[in-house]
Scaffold this motif. Structure first.
Motif, PDB file in Angstrom:
ATOM      1  N   ASP A  18       0.840  -1.193   0.000  1.00 25.72           N
ATOM      2  CA  ASP A  18       0.000   0.000   0.000  1.00 25.72           C
ATOM      3  C   ASP A  18       0.877   1.245   0.000  1.00 25.72           C
ATOM      4  N   VAL A  19       1.852   1.277   0.876  1.00 25.81           N
ATOM      5  CA  VAL A  19       2.763   2.420   0.959  1.00 25.81           C
ATOM      6  C   VAL A  19       3.551   2.565  -0.342  1.00 25.81           C
ATOM      7  N   ALA A  20       3.999   1.439  -0.880  1.00 29.55           N
ATOM      8  CA  ALA A  20       4.808   1.479  -2.099  1.00 29.55           C
ATOM      9  C   ALA A  20       4.046   2.114  -3.259  1.00 29.55           C
ATOM     10  N   TYR A  21       2.796   1.682  -3.455  1.00 32.33           N
ATOM     11  CA  TYR A  21       2.034   2.261  -4.562  1.00 32.33           C
ATOM     12  C   TYR A  21       1.656   3.715  -4.294  1.00 32.33           C
ATOM     13  N   ALA A  22       1.177   3.982  -3.087  1.00 32.45           N
ATOM     14  CA  ALA A  22       0.699   5.334  -2.766  1.00 32.45           C
ATOM     15  C   ALA A  22       1.804   6.374  -2.839  1.00 32.45           C
ATOM     16  N   THR A  23       3.045   5.940  -2.639  1.00 25.87           N
ATOM     17  CA  THR A  23       4.169   6.876  -2.671  1.00 25.87           C
ATOM     18  C   THR A  23       4.992   6.756  -3.943  1.00 25.87           C
ATOM     19  N   GLY A  24       4.509   5.974  -4.911  1.00 27.08           N
ATOM     20  CA  GLY A  24       5.134   5.939  -6.233  1.00 27.08           C
ATOM     21  C   GLY A  24       6.463   5.211  -6.319  1.00 27.08           C
ATOM     22  N   TRP A  25       6.601   4.116  -5.563  1.00 29.97           N
ATOM     23  CA  TRP A  25       7.843   3.353  -5.645  1.00 29.97           C
ATOM     24  C   TRP A  25       8.031   2.801  -7.051  1.00 29.97           C
ATOM     25  N   GLU A  26       9.246   2.908  -7.554  1.00 31.76           N
ATOM     26  CA  GLU A  26       9.534   2.578  -8.947  1.00 31.76           C
ATOM     27  C   GLU A  26       9.359   1.087  -9.240  1.00 31.76           C
ATOM     28  N   ASP A  27       9.540   0.207  -8.242  1.00 35.63           N
ATOM     29  CA  ASP A  27       9.474  -1.229  -8.530  1.00 35.63           C
ATOM     30  C   ASP A  27       8.088  -1.688  -8.959  1.00 35.63           C
ATOM     31  N   LEU A  28       7.050  -0.899  -8.627  1.00 35.35           N
ATOM     32  CA  LEU A  28       5.693  -1.257  -9.042  1.00 35.35           C
ATOM     33  C   LEU A  28       5.299  -0.635 -10.379  1.00 35.35           C
ATOM     34  N   ARG A  29       6.153   0.181 -10.950  1.00 38.81           N
ATOM     35  CA  ARG A  29       5.788   0.942 -12.159  1.00 38.81           C
ATOM     36  C   ARG A  29       5.343   0.060 -13.327  1.00 38.81           C
ATOM     37  N   PRO A  30       5.910  -1.130 -13.549  1.00 41.78           N
ATOM     38  CA  PRO A  30       5.442  -1.955 -14.675  1.00 41.78           C
ATOM     39  C   PRO A  30       4.016  -2.475 -14.515  1.00 41.78           C
ATOM     40  N   PHE A  31       3.437  -2.357 -13.326  1.00 41.69           N
ATOM     41  CA  PHE A  31       2.141  -2.976 -13.066  1.00 41.69           C
ATOM     42  C   PHE A  31       0.971  -2.000 -13.189  1.00 41.69           C
ATOM     43  N   TYR A  32       1.239  -0.759 -13.503  1.00 40.51           N
ATOM     44  CA  TYR A  32       0.151   0.183 -13.761  1.00 40.51           C
ATOM     45  C   TYR A  32       0.517   1.066 -14.942  1.00 40.51           C
ATOM     46  N   LYS A  33      -0.473   1.756 -15.482  1.00 40.57           N
ATOM     47  CA  LYS A  33      -0.274   2.450 -16.754  1.00 40.57           C
ATOM     48  C   LYS A  33       0.025   3.929 -16.600  1.00 40.57           C
ATOM     49  N   ARG A 260       5.804 -12.165 -10.667  1.00 44.14           N
ATOM     50  CA  ARG A 260       6.686 -10.990 -10.732  1.00 44.14           C
ATOM     51  C   ARG A 260       6.567 -10.137  -9.475  1.00 44.14           C
ATOM     52  N   LEU A 261       5.354  -9.995  -8.961  1.00 44.40           N
ATOM     53  CA  LEU A 261       5.164  -9.233  -7.723  1.00 44.40           C
ATOM     54  C   LEU A 261       5.787  -9.950  -6.528  1.00 44.40           C
ATOM     55  N   GLU A 262       5.661 -11.280  -6.505  1.00 46.87           N
ATOM     56  CA  GLU A 262       6.264 -12.046  -5.408  1.00 46.87           C
ATOM     57  C   GLU A 262       7.786 -11.927  -5.424  1.00 46.87           C
ATOM     58  N   ALA A 263       8.368 -11.819  -6.609  1.00 47.08           N
ATOM     59  CA  ALA A 263       9.818 -11.631  -6.702  1.00 47.08           C
ATOM     60  C   ALA A 263      10.244 -10.304  -6.084  1.00 47.08           C
ATOM     61  N   LEU A 264       9.312  -9.355  -6.032  1.00 45.05           N
ATOM     62  CA  LEU A 264       9.579  -8.061  -5.409  1.00 45.05           C
ATOM     63  C   LEU A 264       9.229  -8.048  -3.922  1.00 45.05           C
ATOM     64  N   GLY A 265       8.701  -9.175  -3.439  1.00 48.72           N
ATOM     65  CA  GLY A 265       8.363  -9.264  -2.019  1.00 48.72           C
ATOM     66  C   GLY A 265       6.909  -9.043  -1.696  1.00 48.72           C
TER      67      GLY A 265
END
Length: 529
Positions: A18-33, A260-265
């Motif tokens: 939740d924190v990662a997405y809400a604060t724009g962490w780069e590791d989640l960038r491939p999963f949204y447009k 892929r998400l599990e590889a990121l934790g």
């Protein structure tokens, strides 16, 4: 209202994802447009305009839905704007929880209306309509059959099964009576109860009652409420359901995203199945499975060949119900939507969907994290002030809060850290001398140090416990405050009903929340008097 924002990363009640997405962490960038900014909506508008929407179907069906409601509140004027290709929606959704359930049900709606207003100001050539979708075909009754009002659990008891939205409202009388007794007879309480009672007794099904309640509360703010169980909407969804039934499109795409998400934790969310559709029959909603070349509806006698199931789909699309994997596709096909506004848990599901949307040829909307709120009422604020306690300290466990509070308020020095340091120095010197005489003596000295240090630590604990007794009243107040603001250690918004606040603020609560809840701003919103 006095407003403060606490960064999500400083709130332990939020998950890492939740924190990662809400604060724009780069590791989640491939999963949204799209990045979550007002400027980025220019790209969303361009992309969404390229995807056709049957606007007449949408408006015609919603008009029929509203015409069937037993309310004196007219449909929002914004409904007719949806016929225009210059009009787009922003959507939030939730299961029809009892009397709206937890506070965040309302917070979702207010965040979505705020976003629509911002878009209207920024992109004046278009019209933007906030939409709330009720997930009436869900059948997890235990998730929606209760609410908490002033610490009292109100629970709807019924033996009915199947989709929650199709359940009869006949068995709601005991829950309504309990709610009336808890709310009391103050004018604000009487007013809101009359709305809840009217909407839940003048409609035969719970789904219609839920639509009517949200409509009466938020129609004046331009909110369109939609029940997606309408057969005409299902018929428009047939091509996608057909591919899902016979080609099993979704499962491999979602499982790959989960790997892929599990590889990121990050753990997977939805359990994607070979077929992600249910079959509806009176009082039932059951999974469809493929077995030995045939299609069975689990726990029923229904069994179809591929040809028979295809015929069922085309002749009776209303009998098929999308699960959590397919619902995002369904709403994005029916509505000319730009963004989905949801909580951290919901967006975690959506982050697994981007490749699925591409496979079905639908635009993936912007994912906007709804506002989370901590509401501190006047009485709570007074108690905090009397204790000279900052509310930010209440995010932690109660025992830690009390420990630090006693240490800060005590007139006595409770820490024996200095003495422990001196003891360590003393035994270190003894051990060095012993080492020169006999190495085995040094080990004995270190062992004695450990025992003596443990004795000192125990003495410190006794000092703290004794001093705590002097603060027993304050300690009990701290525990009570934390339980009120963080019930069960979790977020207040996920437990308490909006009614706890509405009875204090009245109808102005909604306009105040809509003005303050900007979902494009990061952080927990703290509201104080």
């Amino acid at each position: 209202m006095k407003i403060a924002r606490i960064p999500y990363a400083e709130v332990p009640q939020f998950s890492a994802r939740d924190v990662a997405y809400a604060t724009g962490w780069e590791d989640l960038r491939p999963f949204y447009k799209y990045p979550v900014t007002l400027d980025a909506f220019a790209d969303v508008l361009r992309d969404r305009a390229a995807q056709p929407t049957d606007r007449d179907l949408l408006v015609d069906e919603l008009e029929r839905q509203y015409a069937a409601l037993s309310t004196g509140v007219a449909p929002p004027a914004a409904l007719q704007h949806l016929r225009s290709r210059q009009t787009f929606t922003v959507i939030t959704a939730h299961q029809p929880a009892l009397f709206t359930g937890p506070f965040y049900y309302i917070l979702k709606i207010c965040s979505t209306i705020n976003l629509a207003r911002q878009l209207q100001q920024r992109y004046a050539d278009y019209t933007f309509v906030p939409v709330f979708i009720t997930g009436g075909e869900d059948h997890d009754f235990a998730e929606v059959n209760h609410t908490q009002v002033y610490g009292n659990r109100i629970e709807w008891q019924t033996e009915a099964g199947g989709p929650v939205g199709a359940m009869s409202t006949d068995t709601l009388a005991p829950a309504l009576a309990q709610l009336k007794d808890i709310l009391g007879d103050r004018p604000t309480a009487t007013e809101i109860y009359e709305i809840i009672e009217r909407t839940h007794t003048q409609h035969a099904t719970y789904g219609a009652a839920s639509v009517a309640l949200v409509h009466e509360l938020f129609a004046k703010y331009g909110l369109v409420v939609a029940d997606m169980s309408r057969p005409a909407f299902k018929r428009a969804f047939v091509p996608i359901m057909e591919r899902e039934l016979f080609d099993s499109v979704s499962q491999p795409l979602i499982e790959e995203a989960q790997r892929r998400l599990e590889a990121l934790g990050y753990s997977g969310q939805a359990h994607a199945r070979e077929i992600n559709l249910f079959y509806l029959s009176p009082g039932r909603r059951d999974r469809i499975v493929r077995e030995e070349g045939a299609y069975r509806v689990l726990d029923t006698e229904h069994c179809f060949t591929e040809e028979e199931l295809r015929q069922q789909l085309h002749e009776h699309p209303e009998r098929f119900s999308p699960n959590v994997v397919m619902r995002p596709l369904y709403q994005e096909l029916i509505f000319p939507n730009l963004a989905y506004v949801g909580g951290g848990g919901e967006l975690a599901y959506w982050l697994e969907r981007r490749a699925q949307f591409d496979a079905f040829g639908l635009n993936f909307p912007m994912l906007v994290r709804r506002n989370s709120v901590l509401w501190i009422d006047g009485g709570t604020q007074q108690k905090l002030a009397k204790l000279e306690l900052d509310y930010r300290k209440l995010f932690r466990d109660a025992d830690l809060i009390i420990r630090d509070y006693v240490a800060e308020q005590s007139e006595h020095e409770l820490s024996l850290a200095e003495e422990l340091g001196a003891l360590q120095t003393l035994f270190k010197g003894i051990a060095e001398k012993a080492e020169r005489i006999d190495p085995t003596l040094a080990k004995a000295v270190l062992g004695e140090h450990a025992r003596q240090a443990k004795t000192v630590e125990n003495l410190e604990g006794r000092l703290r416990r004794t001093e705590k007794q002097r603060f027993e009243t304050a300690m009990n107040q701290i525990r009570a405050l934390r339980d009120k603001l963080f019930p069960g250690g979790g977020l207040q918004e996920r437990y308490d009903s909006f009614l706890n606040v509405y009875l204090q603020e009245g109808e102005q609560l909604f306009e105040g929340l809509i003005e303050q809840l900007d979902p494009l701003q990061e952080g927990l919103v703290v509201i104080q008097p």
